[in-house]
Design a protein around this motif. Sequence first.
Motif, PDB file in Angstrom:
ATOM      1  N   ASN A 100      11.181  17.804  -6.936  1.00 46.43           N
ATOM      2  CA  ASN A 100      10.585  16.565  -7.378  1.00 46.43           C
ATOM      3  C   ASN A 100       9.682  16.532  -8.600  1.00 46.43           C
ATOM      4  OD1 ASN A 100      12.344  15.294  -5.596  1.00 46.43           O
ATOM      5  ND2 ASN A 100      10.656  15.143  -3.953  1.00 46.43           N
ATOM      6  N   THR A 101       8.702  17.469  -8.317  1.00 45.86           N
ATOM      7  CA  THR A 101       7.809  17.680  -9.404  1.00 45.86           C
ATOM      8  C   THR A 101       8.415  18.204 -10.928  1.00 45.86           C
ATOM      9  OG1 THR A 101       5.802  18.256  -7.977  1.00 45.86           O
ATOM     10  CG2 THR A 101       5.251  18.777 -10.297  1.00 45.86           C
ATOM     11  N   LEU A 102       8.983  19.120 -10.813  1.00 47.00           N
ATOM     12  CA  LEU A 102       9.716  19.511 -11.994  1.00 47.00           C
ATOM     13  C   LEU A 102      10.651  18.518 -12.346  1.00 47.00           C
ATOM     14  CD1 LEU A 102      11.073  23.126 -10.827  1.00 47.00           C
ATOM     15  CD2 LEU A 102       9.307  22.642 -12.460  1.00 47.00           C
ATOM     16  N   PHE A 103      11.362  17.692 -11.704  1.00 45.28           N
ATOM     17  CA  PHE A 103      12.435  16.582 -12.364  1.00 45.28           C
ATOM     18  C   PHE A 103      11.241  15.434 -12.854  1.00 45.28           C
ATOM     19  CE2 PHE A 103      14.783  12.637 -11.883  1.00 45.28           C
ATOM     20  CZ  PHE A 103      16.021  12.977 -12.590  1.00 45.28           C
ATOM     21  N   LEU A 104      10.078  15.083 -12.314  1.00 42.97           N
ATOM     22  CA  LEU A 104       9.335  14.185 -13.034  1.00 42.97           C
ATOM     23  C   LEU A 104       8.684  14.703 -14.445  1.00 42.97           C
ATOM     24  CD1 LEU A 104       6.967  13.074  -9.952  1.00 42.97           C
ATOM     25  CD2 LEU A 104       9.034  11.655 -11.090  1.00 42.97           C
ATOM     26  N   LEU A 105       8.762  16.102 -14.334  1.00 43.51           N
ATOM     27  CA  LEU A 105       8.166  16.893 -15.837  1.00 43.51           C
ATOM     28  C   LEU A 105       9.286  16.629 -16.538  1.00 43.51           C
ATOM     29  CD1 LEU A 105       6.507  20.005 -14.540  1.00 43.51           C
ATOM     30  CD2 LEU A 105       5.200  17.805 -15.594  1.00 43.51           C
ATOM     31  N   LEU A 106      10.425  16.556 -16.333  1.00 46.14           N
ATOM     32  CA  LEU A 106      11.453  16.589 -17.265  1.00 46.14           C
ATOM     33  C   LEU A 106      11.655  15.026 -17.722  1.00 46.14           C
ATOM     34  CD1 LEU A 106      14.319  18.474 -15.608  1.00 46.14           C
ATOM     35  CD2 LEU A 106      13.179  19.176 -17.723  1.00 46.14           C
ATOM     36  N   GLY A 108       9.121  13.055 -17.895  1.00 45.42           N
ATOM     37  CA  GLY A 108       7.937  13.240 -18.749  1.00 45.42           C
ATOM     38  C   GLY A 108       8.271  13.459 -20.453  1.00 45.42           C
ATOM     39  N   VAL A 109       8.881  14.644 -20.221  1.00 44.83           N
ATOM     40  CA  VAL A 109       9.437  14.979 -21.812  1.00 44.83           C
ATOM     41  C   VAL A 109      10.130  14.023 -22.431  1.00 44.83           C
ATOM     42  CG1 VAL A 109      10.738  16.947 -22.801  1.00 44.83           C
ATOM     43  CG2 VAL A 109       9.118  17.551 -20.752  1.00 44.83           C
ATOM     44  N   LEU A 110      11.040  13.382 -21.843  1.00 42.75           N
ATOM     45  CA  LEU A 110      11.732  12.374 -22.655  1.00 42.75           C
ATOM     46  C   LEU A 110      10.896  11.123 -23.309  1.00 42.75           C
ATOM     47  CD1 LEU A 110      14.614  11.543 -20.132  1.00 42.75           C
ATOM     48  CD2 LEU A 110      14.969  12.817 -22.395  1.00 42.75           C
ATOM     49  N   ALA A 111       9.794  11.106 -22.691  1.00 40.25           N
ATOM     50  CA  ALA A 111       8.562   9.977 -23.237  1.00 40.25           C
ATOM     51  C   ALA A 111       8.105  10.713 -24.388  1.00 40.25           C
ATOM     52  CB  ALA A 111       7.808   9.774 -21.955  1.00 40.25           C
ATOM     53  N   ILE A 112       7.994  11.978 -24.618  1.00 39.50           N
ATOM     54  CA  ILE A 112       7.476  12.612 -25.929  1.00 39.50           C
ATOM     55  C   ILE A 112       8.276  12.211 -27.322  1.00 39.50           C
ATOM     56  CG2 ILE A 112       6.322  14.696 -26.819  1.00 39.50           C
ATOM     57  CD1 ILE A 112       6.061  15.974 -24.076  1.00 39.50           C
ATOM     58  N   PRO A 113       7.571  11.682 -28.169  1.00 34.08           N
ATOM     59  CA  PRO A 113       8.395  11.371 -29.378  1.00 34.08           C
ATOM     60  C   PRO A 113       8.573  12.946 -30.048  1.00 34.08           C
ATOM     61  CG  PRO A 113       6.260   9.915 -29.310  1.00 34.08           C
ATOM     62  CD  PRO A 113       6.182  11.005 -27.993  1.00 34.08           C
ATOM     63  N   SER A 114       9.979  12.631 -30.442  1.00 32.19           N
ATOM     64  CA  SER A 114      10.385  13.883 -31.111  1.00 32.19           C
ATOM     65  C   SER A 114       9.568  14.450 -32.395  1.00 32.19           C
ATOM     66  CB  SER A 114      11.777  13.663 -31.602  1.00 32.19           C
ATOM     67  OG  SER A 114      12.032  12.596 -32.593  1.00 32.19           O
ATOM     68  N   LEU A 115       8.907  13.396 -33.029  1.00 33.99           N
ATOM     69  CA  LEU A 115       8.121  13.916 -34.362  1.00 33.99           C
ATOM     70  C   LEU A 115       6.842  14.604 -33.934  1.00 33.99           C
ATOM     71  CD1 LEU A 115       8.215  10.335 -36.136  1.00 33.99           C
ATOM     72  CD2 LEU A 115       9.400  12.515 -36.986  1.00 33.99           C
ATOM     73  N   LEU A 147      18.256  17.053 -21.533  1.00 33.86           N
ATOM     74  CA  LEU A 147      17.379  16.162 -20.684  1.00 33.86           C
ATOM     75  C   LEU A 147      18.272  14.846 -20.203  1.00 33.86           C
ATOM     76  CD1 LEU A 147      14.085  16.627 -22.255  1.00 33.86           C
ATOM     77  CD2 LEU A 147      15.154  17.875 -20.588  1.00 33.86           C
ATOM     78  N   LEU A 148      18.914  14.206 -21.116  1.00 40.02           N
ATOM     79  CA  LEU A 148      19.758  12.992 -21.090  1.00 40.02           C
ATOM     80  C   LEU A 148      20.831  13.310 -19.787  1.00 40.02           C
ATOM     81  CD1 LEU A 148      20.381   9.988 -21.258  1.00 40.02           C
ATOM     82  CD2 LEU A 148      21.915  10.567 -23.101  1.00 40.02           C
ATOM     83  N   GLY A 149      21.362  14.586 -19.994  1.00 40.06           N
ATOM     84  CA  GLY A 149      22.638  15.082 -19.020  1.00 40.06           C
ATOM     85  C   GLY A 149      21.940  15.239 -17.584  1.00 40.06           C
ATOM     86  N   ILE A 150      20.898  15.893 -17.414  1.00 35.35           N
ATOM     87  CA  ILE A 150      20.229  16.338 -16.456  1.00 35.35           C
ATOM     88  C   ILE A 150      19.915  14.804 -15.586  1.00 35.35           C
ATOM     89  CG2 ILE A 150      18.217  17.461 -15.267  1.00 35.35           C
ATOM     90  CD1 ILE A 150      17.978  19.159 -17.619  1.00 35.35           C
TER      91      ILE A 150
END
Length: 271
Positions: A100-106, A108-115, A147-150
């Motif tokens: 669950n921790t790893l999934f929450l980290l994933l 969280g990565v989606l929330a990081i702006p790509s710039l 990440l979206l696929g996961i």
Amino acid sequence: MNARLPRLAAGAALFALLVATLAPFALLIVFSLRSHLSIIVDFWELPIDPLWANYRRAFEVVRTSIFHSLFVCFVTVIGAVLLGSLSGYAFARHRFPLKNTLFLLLIGVLAIPSLLTIVPLYSIIVKAGLTDSYWGLILPYISGTQLLGILLCRTFFESLPEELFEAARIDGGGELYLYSRIAVQLSVPILVTVGIVTFLSVYNDYLWPAIVLKEQHRTFTMAAVSLNTAGRQDIGLSFAGYVIGSVPTVAVILLGMKYYIDGMVAGAVKA
């Protein structure tokens, strides 16, 4: 009559939205058939004498770059769908430490702006010697789009009945069999949805290819920008290039629309 007013209002609103959506596309086609001077002189004039030469000239500029973009998109979609579905299957059907921790980290990565990731990502690409190569685009694209696929695959795979997997295990099926013959075959709409979203995001990206690639390996978006540089501005030529470049995206959307709608509905229901 009063009972029909809400339906009429809803229909009028939908029609207005349809017109607002299609109007830019109509203007795009109209401008692509006109010369730059005629657009400047009379913005709303219709192309009485269509300038088809714009398409011939634009195609000569963008044809190679379109194939470059399609190659990058094809490899990226395969990698993102494959890795995303495998990881989503692992998160959905298996137990392991810190799951669950790893999934929450994933998430969280989606929330990081790509710039914010461009500078460190470019530093990695330079050190790996992948600048001016398609792998300098493909590998970062796969790592980001999977990440979206996961997320979607994990949600959908969790909803599948455990009895299906137990029956396959009793028959001697291994994990690869469970993944390929049960999970994947039941999740085709989800996988197509991930593929379409990935294709559109990669095909329309300009910033990362402009940073990593040089002129001879340029993608469609880079070629489209070069059609309308400050030194040789030609609105009609540029719009013709945009129309040609939009053909692959329209084809992908039309071919996958049924699965895309099914996938979005399935994802909404399962979530």
